[in-house]
Write a protein that holds these residues in place. Structure first.
Motif, PDB file in Angstrom:
ATOM      1  N   SER A  92       4.478  11.070   0.532  1.00  0.00           N
ATOM      2  CA  SER A  92       4.825  11.230   1.946  1.00  0.00           C
ATOM      3  C   SER A  92       3.804  12.059   2.726  1.00  0.00           C
ATOM      4  O   SER A  92       3.718  11.930   3.954  1.00  0.00           O
ATOM      5  CB  SER A  92       6.215  11.855   2.087  1.00  0.00           C
ATOM      6  N   ALA A  93       3.042  12.923   2.044  1.00  0.00           N
ATOM      7  CA  ALA A  93       2.080  13.772   2.748  1.00  0.00           C
ATOM      8  C   ALA A  93       0.766  13.054   3.035  1.00  0.00           C
ATOM      9  O   ALA A  93      -0.120  13.617   3.691  1.00  0.00           O
ATOM     10  CB  ALA A  93       1.807  15.039   1.927  1.00  0.00           C
ATOM     11  N   LEU A  94       0.620  11.821   2.573  1.00  0.00           N
ATOM     12  CA  LEU A  94      -0.634  11.089   2.720  1.00  0.00           C
ATOM     13  C   LEU A  94      -0.602  10.176   3.933  1.00  0.00           C
ATOM     14  O   LEU A  94       0.451   9.653   4.312  1.00  0.00           O
ATOM     15  CB  LEU A  94      -0.901  10.245   1.470  1.00  0.00           C
ATOM     16  N   ASP A  95      -1.770   9.966   4.534  1.00  0.00           N
ATOM     17  CA  ASP A  95      -1.890   8.974   5.598  1.00  0.00           C
ATOM     18  C   ASP A  95      -1.612   7.591   5.018  1.00  0.00           C
ATOM     19  O   ASP A  95      -1.843   7.336   3.830  1.00  0.00           O
ATOM     20  CB  ASP A  95      -3.294   8.993   6.202  1.00  0.00           C
ATOM     21  N   GLU A  96      -1.148   6.674   5.880  1.00  0.00           N
ATOM     22  CA  GLU A  96      -0.770   5.344   5.406  1.00  0.00           C
ATOM     23  C   GLU A  96      -1.924   4.628   4.718  1.00  0.00           C
ATOM     24  O   GLU A  96      -1.727   3.900   3.752  1.00  0.00           O
ATOM     25  CB  GLU A  96      -0.245   4.501   6.566  1.00  0.00           C
ATOM     26  N   SER A  97      -3.157   4.848   5.219  1.00  0.00           N
ATOM     27  CA  SER A  97      -4.318   4.169   4.633  1.00  0.00           C
ATOM     28  C   SER A  97      -4.528   4.571   3.179  1.00  0.00           C
ATOM     29  O   SER A  97      -5.077   3.805   2.387  1.00  0.00           O
ATOM     30  CB  SER A  97      -5.574   4.472   5.444  1.00  0.00           C
ATOM     31  N   PHE A  98      -4.078   5.787   2.802  1.00  0.00           N
ATOM     32  CA  PHE A  98      -4.152   6.240   1.413  1.00  0.00           C
ATOM     33  C   PHE A  98      -2.849   5.957   0.669  1.00  0.00           C
ATOM     34  O   PHE A  98      -2.852   5.631  -0.513  1.00  0.00           O
ATOM     35  CB  PHE A  98      -4.450   7.744   1.353  1.00  0.00           C
ATOM     36  N   ARG A  99      -1.733   6.114   1.387  1.00  0.00           N
ATOM     37  CA  ARG A  99      -0.422   6.048   0.738  1.00  0.00           C
ATOM     38  C   ARG A  99      -0.129   4.675   0.144  1.00  0.00           C
ATOM     39  O   ARG A  99       0.309   4.566  -1.004  1.00  0.00           O
ATOM     40  CB  ARG A  99       0.666   6.419   1.759  1.00  0.00           C
ATOM     41  N   VAL A 100      -0.372   3.630   0.904  1.00  0.00           N
ATOM     42  CA  VAL A 100      -0.012   2.284   0.443  1.00  0.00           C
ATOM     43  C   VAL A 100      -0.805   1.864  -0.790  1.00  0.00           C
ATOM     44  O   VAL A 100      -0.219   1.462  -1.802  1.00  0.00           O
ATOM     45  CB  VAL A 100      -0.147   1.263   1.594  1.00  0.00           C
ATOM     46  N   PRO A 101      -2.153   1.956  -0.780  1.00  0.00           N
ATOM     47  CA  PRO A 101      -2.870   1.570  -2.009  1.00  0.00           C
ATOM     48  C   PRO A 101      -2.567   2.472  -3.195  1.00  0.00           C
ATOM     49  O   PRO A 101      -2.543   2.001  -4.345  1.00  0.00           O
ATOM     50  CB  PRO A 101      -4.351   1.652  -1.605  1.00  0.00           C
ATOM     51  N   LEU A 102      -2.293   3.764  -2.953  1.00  0.00           N
ATOM     52  CA  LEU A 102      -2.019   4.669  -4.055  1.00  0.00           C
ATOM     53  C   LEU A 102      -0.690   4.339  -4.723  1.00  0.00           C
ATOM     54  O   LEU A 102      -0.588   4.312  -5.954  1.00  0.00           O
ATOM     55  CB  LEU A 102      -2.021   6.122  -3.565  1.00  0.00           C
ATOM     56  N   ARG A 103       0.330   4.056  -3.943  1.00  0.00           N
ATOM     57  CA  ARG A 103       1.613   3.751  -4.562  1.00  0.00           C
ATOM     58  C   ARG A 103       1.562   2.405  -5.287  1.00  0.00           C
ATOM     59  O   ARG A 103       2.241   2.220  -6.304  1.00  0.00           O
ATOM     60  CB  ARG A 103       2.734   3.813  -3.541  1.00  0.00           C
ATOM     61  N   ARG A 104       0.755   1.481  -4.809  1.00  0.00           N
ATOM     62  CA  ARG A 104       0.609   0.209  -5.521  1.00  0.00           C
ATOM     63  C   ARG A 104      -0.160   0.416  -6.823  1.00  0.00           C
ATOM     64  O   ARG A 104       0.167  -0.191  -7.846  1.00  0.00           O
ATOM     65  CB  ARG A 104      -0.077  -0.816  -4.624  1.00  0.00           C
ATOM     66  N   SER A 105      -1.155   1.298  -6.804  1.00  0.00           N
ATOM     67  CA  SER A 105      -1.860   1.635  -8.044  1.00  0.00           C
ATOM     68  C   SER A 105      -0.916   2.297  -9.041  1.00  0.00           C
ATOM     69  O   SER A 105      -0.968   2.030 -10.245  1.00  0.00           O
ATOM     70  CB  SER A 105      -3.039   2.571  -7.748  1.00  0.00           C
ATOM     71  N   PHE A 106      -0.034   3.165  -8.513  1.00  0.00           N
ATOM     72  CA  PHE A 106       0.950   3.797  -9.393  1.00  0.00           C
ATOM     73  C   PHE A 106       1.852   2.759 -10.034  1.00  0.00           C
ATOM     74  O   PHE A 106       2.165   2.842 -11.223  1.00  0.00           O
ATOM     75  CB  PHE A 106       1.798   4.807  -8.616  1.00  0.00           C
ATOM     76  N   ARG A 107       2.287   1.765  -9.272  1.00  0.00           N
ATOM     77  CA  ARG A 107       3.189   0.747  -9.820  1.00  0.00           C
ATOM     78  C   ARG A 107       2.506  -0.021 -10.945  1.00  0.00           C
ATOM     79  O   ARG A 107       3.124  -0.287 -11.990  1.00  0.00           O
ATOM     80  CB  ARG A 107       3.627  -0.203  -8.699  1.00  0.00           C
ATOM     81  N   HIS A 108       1.238  -0.352 -10.771  1.00  0.00           N
ATOM     82  CA  HIS A 108       0.491  -1.025 -11.847  1.00  0.00           C
ATOM     83  C   HIS A 108       0.411  -0.128 -13.085  1.00  0.00           C
ATOM     84  O   HIS A 108       0.591  -0.588 -14.217  1.00  0.00           O
ATOM     85  CB  HIS A 108      -0.917  -1.386 -11.372  1.00  0.00           C
ATOM     86  N   LEU A 109       0.135   1.167 -12.851  1.00  0.00           N
ATOM     87  CA  LEU A 109       0.016   2.119 -13.953  1.00  0.00           C
ATOM     88  C   LEU A 109       1.351   2.295 -14.665  1.00  0.00           C
ATOM     89  O   LEU A 109       1.412   2.308 -15.905  1.00  0.00           O
ATOM     90  CB  LEU A 109      -0.477   3.460 -13.403  1.00  0.00           C
ATOM     91  N   GLN A 110       2.424   2.433 -13.906  1.00  0.00           N
ATOM     92  CA  GLN A 110       3.755   2.613 -14.498  1.00  0.00           C
ATOM     93  C   GLN A 110       4.132   1.434 -15.386  1.00  0.00           C
ATOM     94  O   GLN A 110       4.665   1.615 -16.491  1.00  0.00           O
ATOM     95  CB  GLN A 110       4.787   2.797 -13.372  1.00  0.00           C
ATOM     96  N   ARG A 111       3.844   0.226 -14.914  1.00  0.00           N
ATOM     97  CA  ARG A 111       4.160  -0.958 -15.707  1.00  0.00           C
ATOM     98  C   ARG A 111       3.298  -1.032 -16.959  1.00  0.00           C
ATOM     99  O   ARG A 111       3.775  -1.417 -18.032  1.00  0.00           O
ATOM    100  CB  ARG A 111       3.979  -2.207 -14.849  1.00  0.00           C
TER     101      ARG A 111
END
Length: 354
Positions: A167-186
Protein backbone atom coordinates in the motif's frame (compact mmCIF):
# COMPACT_ATOMS: atom_id res chain seq x y z
CA UNK A 1 -12.25 -34.08 -9.57
CA UNK A 2 -10.70 -31.17 -7.64
CA UNK A 3 -7.83 -32.10 -5.33
CA UNK A 4 -8.62 -31.62 -1.64
CA UNK A 5 -5.64 -29.82 -0.10
CA UNK A 6 -4.67 -30.28 3.56
CA UNK A 7 -5.37 -27.26 5.75
CA UNK A 8 -2.33 -25.21 6.73
CA UNK A 9 -4.29 -22.90 9.02
CA UNK A 10 -7.66 -23.23 10.73
CA UNK A 11 -9.17 -20.51 12.91
CA UNK A 12 -12.23 -21.57 14.87
CA UNK A 13 -14.64 -19.26 16.72
CA UNK A 14 -11.91 -16.65 17.34
CA UNK A 15 -12.93 -13.84 19.68
CA UNK A 16 -10.99 -10.75 20.77
CA UNK A 17 -12.20 -7.86 22.95
CA UNK A 18 -10.22 -4.62 23.20
CA UNK A 19 -11.19 -1.90 25.65
CA UNK A 20 -14.42 -3.73 26.39
CA UNK A 21 -15.40 -3.73 22.71
CA UNK A 22 -15.64 -6.90 20.61
CA UNK A 23 -13.14 -6.69 17.73
CA UNK A 24 -13.34 -10.30 16.52
CA UNK A 25 -16.69 -12.08 16.80
CA UNK A 26 -16.55 -15.88 16.44
CA UNK A 27 -14.39 -15.86 13.30
CA UNK A 28 -13.99 -19.11 11.36
CA UNK A 29 -11.51 -19.20 8.48
CA UNK A 30 -9.01 -21.63 6.97
CA UNK A 31 -6.14 -21.65 4.46
CA UNK A 32 -5.36 -24.76 2.42
CA UNK A 33 -1.69 -25.60 2.00
CA UNK A 34 0.01 -23.52 -0.70
CA UNK A 35 -2.84 -21.04 -1.11
CA UNK A 36 -3.35 -17.32 -0.42
CA UNK A 37 -6.24 -16.02 1.68
CA UNK A 38 -6.95 -12.28 1.54
CA UNK A 39 -8.73 -10.56 4.43
CA UNK A 40 -10.52 -7.67 2.72
CA UNK A 41 -12.31 -4.89 4.53
CA UNK A 42 -12.33 -1.26 5.57
CA UNK A 43 -10.55 0.32 8.53
CA UNK A 44 -11.64 -1.08 11.89
CA UNK A 45 -13.26 -4.25 10.55
CA UNK A 46 -10.86 -6.51 12.52
CA UNK A 47 -8.64 -7.85 9.75
CA UNK A 48 -5.32 -6.70 11.25
CA UNK A 49 -6.39 -7.92 14.71
CA UNK A 50 -7.06 -11.34 13.20
CA UNK A 51 -3.60 -11.36 11.58
CA UNK A 52 -1.99 -10.38 14.90
CA UNK A 53 -3.89 -13.14 16.72
CA UNK A 54 -2.68 -15.71 14.17
CA UNK A 55 0.88 -14.40 14.52
CA UNK A 56 0.70 -14.68 18.31
CA UNK A 57 0.94 -10.92 18.85
CA UNK A 58 -2.64 -10.66 20.17
CA UNK A 59 -4.15 -13.08 22.68
CA UNK A 60 -7.49 -14.66 21.90
CA UNK A 61 -10.35 -14.29 24.36
CA UNK A 62 -12.08 -17.31 22.88
CA UNK A 63 -11.68 -19.86 20.12
CA UNK A 64 -8.68 -21.74 18.72
CA UNK A 65 -5.98 -21.48 16.05
CA UNK A 66 -4.59 -24.66 14.49
CA UNK A 67 -1.50 -24.83 12.31
CA UNK A 68 -0.99 -28.08 10.43
CA UNK A 69 -3.40 -29.77 12.84
CA UNK A 70 -1.60 -28.48 15.96
CA UNK A 71 -3.35 -26.12 18.36
CA UNK A 72 -1.10 -23.05 18.61
CA UNK A 73 -3.59 -20.78 20.36
CA UNK A 74 -1.26 -20.30 23.34
CA UNK A 75 2.08 -20.91 21.65
CA UNK A 76 4.42 -17.85 21.83
CA UNK A 77 4.85 -15.88 18.61
CA UNK A 78 8.52 -16.81 18.19
CA UNK A 79 7.65 -20.51 18.26
CA UNK A 80 4.90 -20.43 15.62
CA UNK A 81 7.27 -20.55 12.64
CA UNK A 82 5.53 -17.77 10.72
CA UNK A 83 6.97 -15.00 8.60
CA UNK A 84 5.58 -11.46 8.67
CA UNK A 85 5.85 -8.68 6.07
CA UNK A 86 4.70 -5.28 7.28
CA UNK A 87 3.77 -2.15 5.36
CA UNK A 88 6.83 -0.27 6.65
CA UNK A 89 9.34 -3.02 5.64
CA UNK A 90 11.07 -3.03 9.12
CA UNK A 91 14.53 -3.67 7.62
CA UNK A 92 17.73 -3.23 9.62
CA UNK A 93 19.13 0.07 8.26
CA UNK A 94 22.76 -0.74 9.09
CA UNK A 95 22.80 -4.17 7.42
CA UNK A 96 23.24 -4.90 3.73
CA UNK A 97 20.50 -6.52 1.68
CA UNK A 98 22.29 -9.87 1.95
CA UNK A 99 22.73 -9.55 5.72
CA UNK A 100 19.08 -8.53 6.22
CA UNK A 101 17.94 -11.70 4.48
CA UNK A 102 20.42 -13.90 6.36
CA UNK A 103 19.45 -12.50 9.75
CA UNK A 104 16.43 -14.70 10.46
CA UNK A 105 18.13 -17.86 9.22
CA UNK A 106 21.06 -17.25 11.55
CA UNK A 107 18.69 -16.43 14.42
CA UNK A 108 17.10 -19.86 13.92
CA UNK A 109 20.48 -21.46 14.67
CA UNK A 110 21.66 -22.26 11.15
CA UNK A 111 25.27 -21.71 10.11
CA UNK A 112 26.74 -18.99 7.89
CA UNK A 113 27.05 -21.29 4.89
CA UNK A 114 23.39 -22.32 4.94
CA UNK A 115 22.23 -18.75 5.64
CA UNK A 116 24.28 -17.34 2.76
CA UNK A 117 23.08 -20.05 0.39
CA UNK A 118 19.44 -19.43 1.29
CA UNK A 119 19.85 -15.64 1.02
CA UNK A 120 21.46 -15.90 -2.43
CA UNK A 121 18.65 -18.19 -3.57
CA UNK A 122 16.03 -15.65 -2.48
CA UNK A 123 17.99 -12.74 -3.99
CA UNK A 124 17.79 -14.50 -7.33
CA UNK A 125 14.07 -15.19 -6.94
CA UNK A 126 13.30 -11.52 -6.16
CA UNK A 127 15.82 -10.32 -8.77
CA UNK A 128 18.03 -8.32 -6.41
CA UNK A 129 21.40 -10.02 -6.90
CA UNK A 130 22.97 -6.73 -8.02
CA UNK A 131 21.79 -4.98 -4.82
CA UNK A 132 23.19 -7.54 -2.35
CA UNK A 133 25.84 -5.25 -0.81
CA UNK A 134 23.67 -2.12 -0.58
CA UNK A 135 21.94 -0.92 2.57
CA UNK A 136 18.17 -0.21 2.60
CA UNK A 137 18.60 3.58 2.26
CA UNK A 138 20.17 3.00 -1.17
CA UNK A 139 17.14 1.12 -2.49
CA UNK A 140 13.82 2.19 -3.97
CA UNK A 141 10.58 1.49 -2.11
CA UNK A 142 9.82 -1.47 -4.36
CA UNK A 143 13.29 -2.93 -3.82
CA UNK A 144 13.00 -2.55 -0.04
CA UNK A 145 9.67 -4.37 -0.10
CA UNK A 146 11.24 -7.22 -2.09
CA UNK A 147 14.02 -7.46 0.52
CA UNK A 148 11.40 -7.62 3.29
CA UNK A 149 9.60 -10.38 1.39
CA UNK A 150 12.83 -12.32 0.81
CA UNK A 151 13.79 -11.98 4.49
CA UNK A 152 10.41 -13.40 5.58
CA UNK A 153 10.66 -16.29 3.09
CA UNK A 154 14.27 -17.12 3.98
CA UNK A 155 13.16 -18.87 7.18
CA UNK A 156 10.81 -21.12 5.17
CA UNK A 157 7.78 -20.10 7.24
CA UNK A 158 4.84 -22.41 7.70
CA UNK A 159 2.65 -19.39 6.95
CA UNK A 160 3.52 -15.96 5.52
CA UNK A 161 1.52 -13.09 7.02
CA UNK A 162 1.36 -9.86 5.00
CA UNK A 163 -0.19 -6.68 6.42
CA UNK A 164 -0.92 -4.13 3.65
CA UNK A 165 2.49 -4.98 2.12
CA UNK A 166 2.15 -2.95 -1.09
CA UNK A 167 0.00 0.00 0.00
CA UNK A 168 2.92 2.41 0.54
CA UNK A 169 4.11 2.04 -3.06
CA UNK A 170 3.12 4.08 -6.10
CA UNK A 171 0.85 2.20 -8.50
CA UNK A 172 3.62 1.98 -11.12
CA UNK A 173 5.63 -0.10 -8.61
CA UNK A 174 2.77 -1.74 -6.72
CA UNK A 175 1.08 -3.57 -9.58
CA UNK A 176 4.16 -5.28 -11.09
CA UNK A 177 5.52 -6.10 -7.63
CA UNK A 178 2.39 -7.84 -6.43
CA UNK A 179 2.22 -9.81 -9.68
CA UNK A 180 5.85 -10.85 -9.20
CA UNK A 181 4.95 -11.92 -5.67
CA UNK A 182 2.09 -14.07 -6.98
CA UNK A 183 4.44 -15.86 -9.38
CA UNK A 184 6.94 -16.37 -6.55
CA UNK A 185 4.29 -17.62 -4.11
CA UNK A 186 3.05 -20.19 -6.62
CA UNK A 187 6.58 -21.32 -7.46
CA UNK A 188 7.37 -21.87 -3.78
CA UNK A 189 3.94 -23.27 -2.82
CA UNK A 190 3.96 -20.79 0.07
CA UNK A 191 0.80 -20.52 2.20
CA UNK A 192 -0.07 -16.86 2.83
CA UNK A 193 -2.50 -14.63 4.68
CA UNK A 194 -2.83 -11.15 3.15
CA UNK A 195 -4.51 -8.20 4.88
CA UNK A 196 -5.63 -5.47 2.50
CA UNK A 197 -8.29 -2.83 1.90
CA UNK A 198 -7.53 -2.87 -1.85
CA UNK A 199 -10.16 -4.90 -3.71
CA UNK A 200 -8.07 -5.17 -6.88
CA UNK A 201 -5.09 -6.44 -4.88
CA UNK A 202 -7.15 -9.03 -3.02
CA UNK A 203 -8.72 -10.40 -6.18
CA UNK A 204 -5.44 -10.49 -8.08
CA UNK A 205 -3.39 -12.23 -5.39
CA UNK A 206 -5.74 -14.53 -3.48
CA UNK A 207 -7.22 -17.98 -3.99
CA UNK A 208 -9.90 -17.09 -1.43
CA UNK A 209 -11.13 -13.63 -0.40
CA UNK A 210 -12.75 -13.12 3.00
CA UNK A 211 -14.81 -9.91 3.22
CA UNK A 212 -14.94 -8.62 6.81
CA UNK A 213 -17.37 -6.26 8.57
CA UNK A 214 -17.54 -5.47 12.29
CA UNK A 215 -15.27 -8.31 13.38
CA UNK A 216 -17.03 -10.98 11.33
CA UNK A 217 -16.40 -12.60 7.98
CA UNK A 218 -19.45 -11.86 5.85
CA UNK A 219 -18.38 -14.05 2.92
CA UNK A 220 -15.31 -16.10 2.03
CA UNK A 221 -15.15 -17.30 -1.58
CA UNK A 222 -12.85 -17.62 -4.57
CA UNK A 223 -12.52 -14.25 -6.38
CA UNK A 224 -14.70 -15.19 -9.33
CA UNK A 225 -17.47 -16.51 -7.07
CA UNK A 226 -17.36 -13.31 -5.02
CA UNK A 227 -17.58 -11.17 -8.16
CA UNK A 228 -20.42 -13.16 -9.65
CA UNK A 229 -22.41 -14.21 -6.58
CA UNK A 230 -22.09 -11.97 -3.50
CA UNK A 231 -24.25 -13.47 -0.77
CA UNK A 232 -25.42 -10.22 0.82
CA UNK A 233 -26.24 -6.70 -0.26
CA UNK A 234 -23.52 -5.40 2.06
CA UNK A 235 -20.85 -7.42 0.26
CA UNK A 236 -22.14 -6.30 -3.14
CA UNK A 237 -22.09 -2.64 -2.11
CA UNK A 238 -18.60 -2.94 -0.62
CA UNK A 239 -17.21 -4.51 -3.78
CA UNK A 240 -18.73 -1.69 -5.82
CA UNK A 241 -19.00 -3.86 -8.93
CA UNK A 242 -22.77 -4.32 -8.96
CA UNK A 243 -25.90 -2.42 -9.86
CA UNK A 244 -28.79 -2.83 -7.42
CA UNK A 245 -32.30 -2.77 -8.83
CA UNK A 246 -35.31 -2.45 -6.54
CA UNK A 247 -37.23 -5.73 -6.78
CA UNK A 248 -40.58 -3.89 -6.40
CA UNK A 249 -40.05 -2.18 -9.74
CA UNK A 250 -38.95 -5.22 -11.72
CA UNK A 251 -40.94 -6.51 -14.69
CA UNK A 252 -43.66 -9.00 -13.79
CA UNK A 253 -41.52 -12.06 -14.42
CA UNK A 254 -39.07 -10.83 -11.76
CA UNK A 255 -41.34 -8.95 -9.37
CA UNK A 256 -40.60 -9.38 -5.64
CA UNK A 257 -42.16 -7.47 -2.74
CA UNK A 258 -38.87 -6.72 -0.98
CA UNK A 259 -35.17 -6.89 -1.66
CA UNK A 260 -33.00 -6.17 -4.68
CA UNK A 261 -31.91 -7.78 -7.88
CA UNK A 262 -28.20 -7.24 -8.45
CA UNK A 263 -26.15 -7.52 -11.62
CA UNK A 264 -22.43 -7.04 -12.29
CA UNK A 265 -21.82 -3.54 -13.63
CA UNK A 266 -20.21 -5.02 -16.73
CA UNK A 267 -23.51 -6.75 -17.62
CA UNK A 268 -25.47 -3.51 -17.93
CA UNK A 269 -25.36 -2.44 -21.58
CA UNK A 270 -26.32 0.75 -23.37
CA UNK A 271 -28.35 0.66 -26.57
CA UNK A 272 -27.27 3.98 -28.22
CA UNK A 273 -29.43 3.60 -31.33
CA UNK A 274 -32.55 3.35 -29.13
CA UNK A 275 -31.67 6.26 -26.87
CA UNK A 276 -34.27 8.96 -26.56
CA UNK A 277 -33.43 12.50 -27.67
CA UNK A 278 -31.22 14.58 -25.40
CA UNK A 279 -33.19 16.70 -22.99
CA UNK A 280 -36.24 14.45 -22.73
CA UNK A 281 -38.04 15.53 -19.56
CA UNK A 282 -39.66 12.27 -18.42
CA UNK A 283 -38.77 8.58 -18.51
CA UNK A 284 -41.24 6.00 -19.79
CA UNK A 285 -43.84 4.86 -17.28
CA UNK A 286 -42.63 1.29 -16.73
CA UNK A 287 -39.89 -1.31 -17.18
CA UNK A 288 -40.27 -4.59 -19.00
CA UNK A 289 -38.67 -7.92 -19.75
CA UNK A 290 -37.62 -8.15 -23.38
CA UNK A 291 -38.27 -11.04 -25.72
CA UNK A 292 -34.65 -12.24 -25.49
CA UNK A 293 -34.63 -12.61 -21.69
CA UNK A 294 -33.45 -9.05 -21.01
CA UNK A 295 -34.62 -6.51 -18.45
CA UNK A 296 -35.23 -3.30 -20.40
CA UNK A 297 -35.05 -0.11 -18.38
CA UNK A 298 -34.21 3.56 -18.72
CA UNK A 299 -32.05 5.89 -16.68
CA UNK A 300 -30.88 9.50 -16.83
CA UNK A 301 -27.20 10.43 -17.16
CA UNK A 302 -25.79 12.34 -14.18
CA UNK A 303 -22.09 12.48 -15.02
CA UNK A 304 -19.25 10.73 -16.85
CA UNK A 305 -16.01 9.92 -15.03
CA UNK A 306 -13.06 9.20 -17.32
CA UNK A 307 -10.69 6.65 -15.77
CA UNK A 308 -7.44 5.19 -17.00
CA UNK A 309 -9.00 1.94 -18.25
CA UNK A 310 -12.60 2.97 -19.00
CA UNK A 311 -15.32 5.56 -18.49
CA UNK A 312 -17.88 5.25 -15.69
CA UNK A 313 -21.27 6.75 -16.57
CA UNK A 314 -23.33 7.54 -13.47
CA UNK A 315 -27.10 7.27 -13.98
CA UNK A 316 -30.29 7.58 -11.98
CA UNK A 317 -33.28 5.41 -12.87
CA UNK A 318 -36.94 6.37 -12.64
CA UNK A 319 -37.10 5.25 -8.97
CA UNK A 320 -34.08 7.32 -7.94
CA UNK A 321 -31.65 4.39 -7.83
CA UNK A 322 -28.01 5.04 -8.73
CA UNK A 323 -26.62 2.87 -11.54
CA UNK A 324 -23.21 2.67 -13.16
CA UNK A 325 -22.57 1.93 -16.81
CA UNK A 326 -19.09 1.29 -18.19
CA UNK A 327 -17.99 2.55 -21.59
CA UNK A 328 -14.68 2.48 -23.42
CA UNK A 329 -12.72 5.57 -24.37
CA UNK A 330 -13.82 5.32 -28.00
CA UNK A 331 -17.52 5.60 -27.17
CA UNK A 332 -19.47 8.77 -27.93
CA UNK A 333 -20.35 9.72 -24.35
CA UNK A 334 -23.87 10.96 -23.52
CA UNK A 335 -24.41 14.40 -22.04
CA UNK A 336 -25.78 14.81 -18.48
CA UNK A 337 -29.57 14.91 -18.47
CA UNK A 338 -30.01 12.46 -21.34
CA UNK A 339 -32.25 9.41 -20.89
CA UNK A 340 -30.68 6.15 -22.06
CA UNK A 341 -32.24 2.82 -22.92
CA UNK A 342 -30.44 0.06 -21.03
CA UNK A 343 -30.48 -3.71 -21.04
CA UNK A 344 -29.43 -6.32 -18.47
CA UNK A 345 -29.71 -10.04 -19.07
CA UNK A 346 -32.05 -11.87 -16.72
CA UNK A 347 -29.51 -14.69 -16.48
CA UNK A 348 -27.00 -12.27 -14.91
CA UNK A 349 -29.33 -11.23 -12.09
CA UNK A 350 -29.20 -12.47 -8.51
CA UNK A 351 -31.90 -11.82 -5.93
CA UNK A 352 -30.96 -10.61 -2.45
CA UNK A 353 -33.69 -10.40 0.17
CA UNK A 354 -33.71 -7.51 2.63
Amino acid sequence: MNEVLPMQLQVQQARVNLGGRPVLRDVDVSIPQGQVLALLGGSGCGKTTLLRAIAGLQALHGGHIHMGGRDISRVPAQERGMGVVFQNYALFPNLSVLENIKFGVLADGHGQTEATSRANELLQLVELQAQATKVPAQLSGGQRQRVALARALARKPSLLLMDEPFSALDESFRVPLRRSFRHLQRALGQSCLLVTHDREEAFELADQVAVMFDGRIEQCSPPLTLWRRPQTRRVAEFLGAFNLLDARHAPGVLYRDRGHWISPIAMLTWVPQAASPQGEAQPPSGEAAGDAGDWLLRAQVQACFIGQQRVAIELVNAQGGILTLWADHQSALPEPGRWLDLRVRLADLQYLAE
